[in-house]
Motif scaffolding. Sequence first.
Motif, short mmCIF file in Angstrom:
data_model
loop_
_atom_site.label_atom_id
_atom_site.label_comp_id
_atom_site.label_asym_id
_atom_site.label_seq_id
_atom_site.Cartn_x
_atom_site.Cartn_y
_atom_site.Cartn_z
N GLU A 39 0.97 -1.20 -0.03
CA GLU A 39 0.02 0.04 -0.02
C GLU A 39 0.90 1.29 -0.03
O GLU A 39 1.67 1.69 0.93
N SER A 41 -0.21 4.33 -0.72
CA SER A 41 -0.98 5.51 0.24
C SER A 41 -2.47 4.68 0.46
O SER A 41 -2.59 3.55 0.09
N ARG A 42 -3.15 5.51 1.02
CA ARG A 42 -4.53 5.00 1.33
C ARG A 42 -5.39 4.45 0.09
O ARG A 42 -5.69 3.20 0.54
N ARG A 43 -5.37 4.78 -0.80
CA ARG A 43 -5.83 4.28 -2.11
C ARG A 43 -4.99 3.73 -3.23
O ARG A 43 -5.46 3.76 -4.40
N CYS A 44 -3.90 3.73 -2.94
CA CYS A 44 -2.86 3.23 -4.13
C CYS A 44 -2.08 1.98 -3.79
O CYS A 44 -1.37 1.96 -2.77
N ARG A 45 -2.65 0.86 -4.24
CA ARG A 45 -1.83 -0.34 -3.82
C ARG A 45 -1.34 -1.03 -5.27
O ARG A 45 -1.67 -0.96 -6.22
#
Length: 63
Positions: A39, A41-45
């Motif tokens: 991960e 960032s919070r929305r980037c996997r």
Amino acid sequence: MTASADCLLYTPKEAAEVLRVGRSFVYDLMAAGELEYIELSRRCRRIRRAALKQYIESRPRTN
């Protein structure tokens, strides 16, 4: 866009293309802990190339 074989990290969409499955199936694998991801960032996997190989090798072989 086709995922390049020399990428170190794949988006879930690119991983789905490599595995020849749907994007939502990749997200299901990630949620179930069957496909390791990082991960950023919070929305980037992102999924490592090694994790894709490990997933494929962990699948039972059928005749």
